[in-house]
Design a protein around this motif. Sequence first.
Motif, PDB file in Angstrom:
ATOM      1  N   GLN A   1       2.396  -4.858   2.539  1.00 62.66           N
ATOM      2  CA  GLN A   1       1.539  -3.773   2.080  1.00 62.66           C
ATOM      3  C   GLN A   1       1.942  -3.388   0.662  1.00 62.66           C
ATOM      4  OE1 GLN A   1       0.368  -0.939   5.129  1.00 62.66           O
ATOM      5  NE2 GLN A   1       1.193   0.653   3.806  1.00 62.66           N
ATOM      6  N   VAL A   2       0.950  -3.306  -0.238  1.00 60.68           N
ATOM      7  CA  VAL A   2       1.210  -2.919  -1.624  1.00 60.68           C
ATOM      8  C   VAL A   2       0.481  -1.611  -1.899  1.00 60.68           C
ATOM      9  CG1 VAL A   2       1.039  -3.605  -4.050  1.00 60.68           C
ATOM     10  CG2 VAL A   2       1.358  -5.357  -2.279  1.00 60.68           C
TER      11      VAL A   2
ATOM     12  N   THR B   1       1.346   2.944  -6.965  1.00 56.33           N
ATOM     13  CA  THR B   1       2.706   2.688  -7.454  1.00 56.33           C
ATOM     14  C   THR B   1       3.064   1.208  -7.492  1.00 56.33           C
ATOM     15  OG1 THR B   1       3.647   2.830  -5.245  1.00 56.33           O
ATOM     16  CG2 THR B   1       3.472   4.900  -6.497  1.00 56.33           C
ATOM     17  N   LYS B   2       2.278   0.387  -6.800  1.00 59.08           N
ATOM     18  CA  LYS B   2       2.559  -1.054  -6.655  1.00 59.08           C
ATOM     19  C   LYS B   2       3.839  -1.309  -5.846  1.00 59.08           C
ATOM     20  CE  LYS B   2      -1.052  -2.239  -9.021  1.00 59.08           C
ATOM     21  NZ  LYS B   2      -2.264  -2.175  -8.233  1.00 59.08           N
ATOM     22  N   ASP B   3       4.341  -0.281  -5.165  1.00 63.36           N
ATOM     23  CA  ASP B   3       5.504  -0.471  -4.294  1.00 63.36           C
ATOM     24  C   ASP B   3       5.121  -1.378  -3.135  1.00 63.36           C
ATOM     25  OD1 ASP B   3       7.058   1.192  -5.846  1.00 63.36           O
ATOM     26  OD2 ASP B   3       6.810   2.954  -4.553  1.00 63.36           O
ATOM     27  N   VAL B   4       6.036  -2.248  -2.767  1.00 61.82           N
ATOM     28  CA  VAL B   4       5.786  -3.210  -1.691  1.00 61.82           C
ATOM     29  C   VAL B   4       6.578  -2.794  -0.450  1.00 61.82           C
ATOM     30  CG1 VAL B   4       6.002  -5.633  -1.001  1.00 61.82           C
ATOM     31  CG2 VAL B   4       5.393  -5.058  -3.370  1.00 61.82           C
ATOM     32  N   SER B   5       5.916  -2.843   0.693  1.00 61.63           N
ATOM     33  CA  SER B   5       6.577  -2.574   1.974  1.00 61.63           C
ATOM     34  C   SER B   5       6.200  -3.659   2.962  1.00 61.63           C
ATOM     35  CB  SER B   5       6.115  -1.230   2.557  1.00 61.63           C
ATOM     36  OG  SER B   5       6.503  -0.166   1.746  1.00 61.63           O
TER      37      SER B   5
ATOM     38  N   PRO C   1      10.296  -0.371   2.972  1.00 64.73           N
ATOM     39  CA  PRO C   1      10.106  -0.731   1.566  1.00 64.73           C
ATOM     40  C   PRO C   1      10.987  -1.934   1.204  1.00 64.73           C
ATOM     41  CG  PRO C   1      10.646   1.607   1.813  1.00 64.73           C
ATOM     42  CD  PRO C   1      10.882   0.950   3.132  1.00 64.73           C
ATOM     43  N   ILE C   2      10.454  -2.789   0.358  1.00 67.12           N
ATOM     44  CA  ILE C   2      11.211  -3.982  -0.045  1.00 67.12           C
ATOM     45  C   ILE C   2      10.815  -4.349  -1.478  1.00 67.12           C
ATOM     46  CG2 ILE C   2       9.522  -5.597   0.957  1.00 67.12           C
ATOM     47  CD1 ILE C   2      12.018  -7.253   1.895  1.00 67.12           C
TER      48      ILE C   2
END
Length: 127
Positions: free
Chosen positions: A85-86, A90-94, A11-12
Amino acid sequence: MDKTQFELEIPIHASPNMLYQYISSPSNLQEWFADKVNSRGKIFTFEWDGAEEQAELISKKSDEKVRFKWLESEDDDSFFEIRIQVDALTKDVSLMIIDFADDEDEVEEAKQLWENQIDELKHTIGA
Protein backbone atom coordinates in the motif's frame (compact mmCIF):
# COMPACT_ATOMS: atom_id res chain seq x y z
CA MET A 1 -15.47 -23.88 12.16
CA ASP A 2 -15.27 -20.18 11.39
CA LYS A 3 -11.87 -18.60 11.44
CA THR A 4 -11.17 -15.08 12.65
CA GLN A 5 -9.91 -12.65 10.02
CA PHE A 6 -7.39 -10.01 11.03
CA GLU A 7 -5.42 -7.27 9.32
CA LEU A 8 -2.03 -5.81 10.04
CA GLU A 9 -0.39 -2.71 8.56
CA ILE A 10 3.37 -2.46 8.81
CA PRO A 11 5.28 0.55 7.40
CA ILE A 12 8.32 -0.43 5.35
CA HIS A 13 10.91 1.72 3.58
CA ALA A 14 11.23 0.08 0.18
CA SER A 15 9.97 0.54 -3.35
CA PRO A 16 6.74 -1.28 -4.26
CA ASN A 17 8.52 -2.87 -7.23
CA MET A 18 11.26 -4.40 -5.05
CA LEU A 19 8.77 -5.45 -2.36
CA TYR A 20 6.65 -7.24 -4.93
CA GLN A 21 9.64 -9.40 -5.87
CA TYR A 22 10.01 -10.38 -2.21
CA ILE A 23 6.35 -11.34 -1.74
CA SER A 24 5.81 -13.15 -5.04
CA SER A 25 8.88 -15.17 -6.04
CA PRO A 26 9.76 -18.45 -4.29
CA SER A 27 13.48 -17.63 -4.04
CA ASN A 28 12.77 -14.26 -2.41
CA LEU A 29 10.04 -15.63 -0.12
CA GLN A 30 12.61 -18.17 1.03
CA GLU A 31 14.84 -15.32 2.25
CA TRP A 32 12.34 -14.11 4.86
CA PHE A 33 9.04 -16.03 4.97
CA ALA A 34 9.95 -19.71 5.19
CA ASP A 35 13.05 -21.90 5.42
CA LYS A 36 12.42 -23.27 1.95
CA VAL A 37 9.94 -22.31 -0.80
CA ASN A 38 9.23 -24.12 -4.07
CA SER A 39 6.52 -23.60 -6.61
CA ARG A 40 4.96 -25.71 -9.29
CA GLY A 41 2.54 -23.65 -11.30
CA LYS A 42 0.23 -22.00 -8.79
CA ILE A 43 1.07 -24.40 -5.94
CA PHE A 44 3.70 -23.13 -3.51
CA THR A 45 5.32 -25.43 -0.96
CA PHE A 46 6.55 -23.67 2.18
CA GLU A 47 8.82 -25.46 4.64
CA TRP A 48 9.47 -24.51 8.26
CA ASP A 49 11.64 -26.70 10.51
CA GLY A 50 11.13 -29.67 8.18
CA ALA A 51 7.31 -29.37 8.11
CA GLU A 52 5.73 -28.59 4.74
CA GLU A 53 2.60 -26.57 4.05
CA GLN A 54 1.17 -26.09 0.58
CA ALA A 55 -0.74 -23.07 -0.65
CA GLU A 56 -2.26 -22.12 -3.96
CA LEU A 57 -1.52 -18.70 -5.40
CA ILE A 58 -5.10 -17.59 -6.02
CA SER A 59 -4.43 -14.04 -7.18
CA LYS A 60 -1.63 -11.60 -7.79
CA LYS A 61 -1.30 -8.12 -9.17
CA SER A 62 2.12 -6.78 -10.14
CA ASP A 63 3.66 -4.38 -7.61
CA GLU A 64 0.48 -4.58 -5.55
CA LYS A 65 -0.50 -7.89 -3.92
CA VAL A 66 -0.38 -11.68 -3.70
CA ARG A 67 -3.07 -13.89 -2.18
CA PHE A 68 -2.57 -17.51 -1.16
CA LYS A 69 -4.98 -20.19 0.02
CA TRP A 70 -3.64 -22.97 2.24
CA LEU A 71 -4.58 -26.30 0.64
CA GLU A 72 -5.42 -27.83 4.01
CA SER A 73 -8.12 -25.20 4.59
CA GLU A 74 -9.92 -25.64 1.28
CA ASP A 75 -13.26 -26.15 3.04
CA ASP A 76 -13.37 -22.59 4.41
CA ASP A 77 -12.99 -19.06 3.04
CA SER A 78 -9.63 -18.32 4.66
CA PHE A 79 -6.59 -17.07 2.77
CA PHE A 80 -3.58 -14.89 3.42
CA GLU A 81 -2.80 -11.80 1.44
CA ILE A 82 0.21 -9.52 1.38
CA ARG A 83 -0.64 -6.16 -0.15
CA ILE A 84 1.68 -3.26 -0.88
CA GLN A 85 0.00 0.00 0.00
CA VAL A 86 1.36 3.42 -1.00
CA ASP A 87 -0.03 6.54 0.65
CA ALA A 88 -1.18 8.92 -2.11
CA LEU A 89 0.05 12.03 -0.30
CA THR A 90 3.18 11.02 1.58
CA LYS A 91 4.23 8.14 -0.72
CA ASP A 92 4.90 6.11 2.44
CA VAL A 93 4.88 2.38 1.75
CA SER A 94 3.25 -0.19 4.03
CA LEU A 95 2.64 -3.90 3.84
CA MET A 96 -0.96 -4.84 4.58
CA ILE A 97 -1.37 -8.39 5.83
CA ILE A 98 -4.77 -10.05 5.76
CA ASP A 99 -4.84 -13.47 7.39
CA PHE A 100 -7.02 -15.77 9.46
CA ALA A 101 -6.51 -17.35 12.87
CA ASP A 102 -8.31 -20.53 13.94
CA ASP A 103 -10.01 -18.62 16.76
CA GLU A 104 -9.92 -15.22 18.46
CA ASP A 105 -7.48 -16.44 21.10
CA GLU A 106 -4.86 -17.00 18.41
CA VAL A 107 -5.12 -13.62 16.65
CA GLU A 108 -2.46 -11.85 18.76
CA GLU A 109 -0.06 -14.77 18.36
CA ALA A 110 -0.61 -14.80 14.59
CA LYS A 111 -0.05 -11.03 14.39
CA GLN A 112 3.19 -11.40 16.34
CA LEU A 113 4.33 -14.12 13.94
CA TRP A 114 3.68 -11.83 10.96
CA GLU A 115 5.49 -8.93 12.66
CA ASN A 116 8.50 -11.18 13.20
CA GLN A 117 8.42 -12.30 9.55
CA ILE A 118 8.17 -8.69 8.29
CA ASP A 119 11.08 -7.72 10.59
CA GLU A 120 13.05 -10.47 8.88
CA LEU A 121 12.03 -9.05 5.48
CA LYS A 122 13.11 -5.53 6.54
CA HIS A 123 16.45 -6.93 7.68
CA THR A 124 16.86 -8.86 4.41
CA ILE A 125 16.24 -5.84 2.18
CA GLY A 126 17.92 -3.30 4.47
CA ALA A 127 14.73 -1.30 5.05
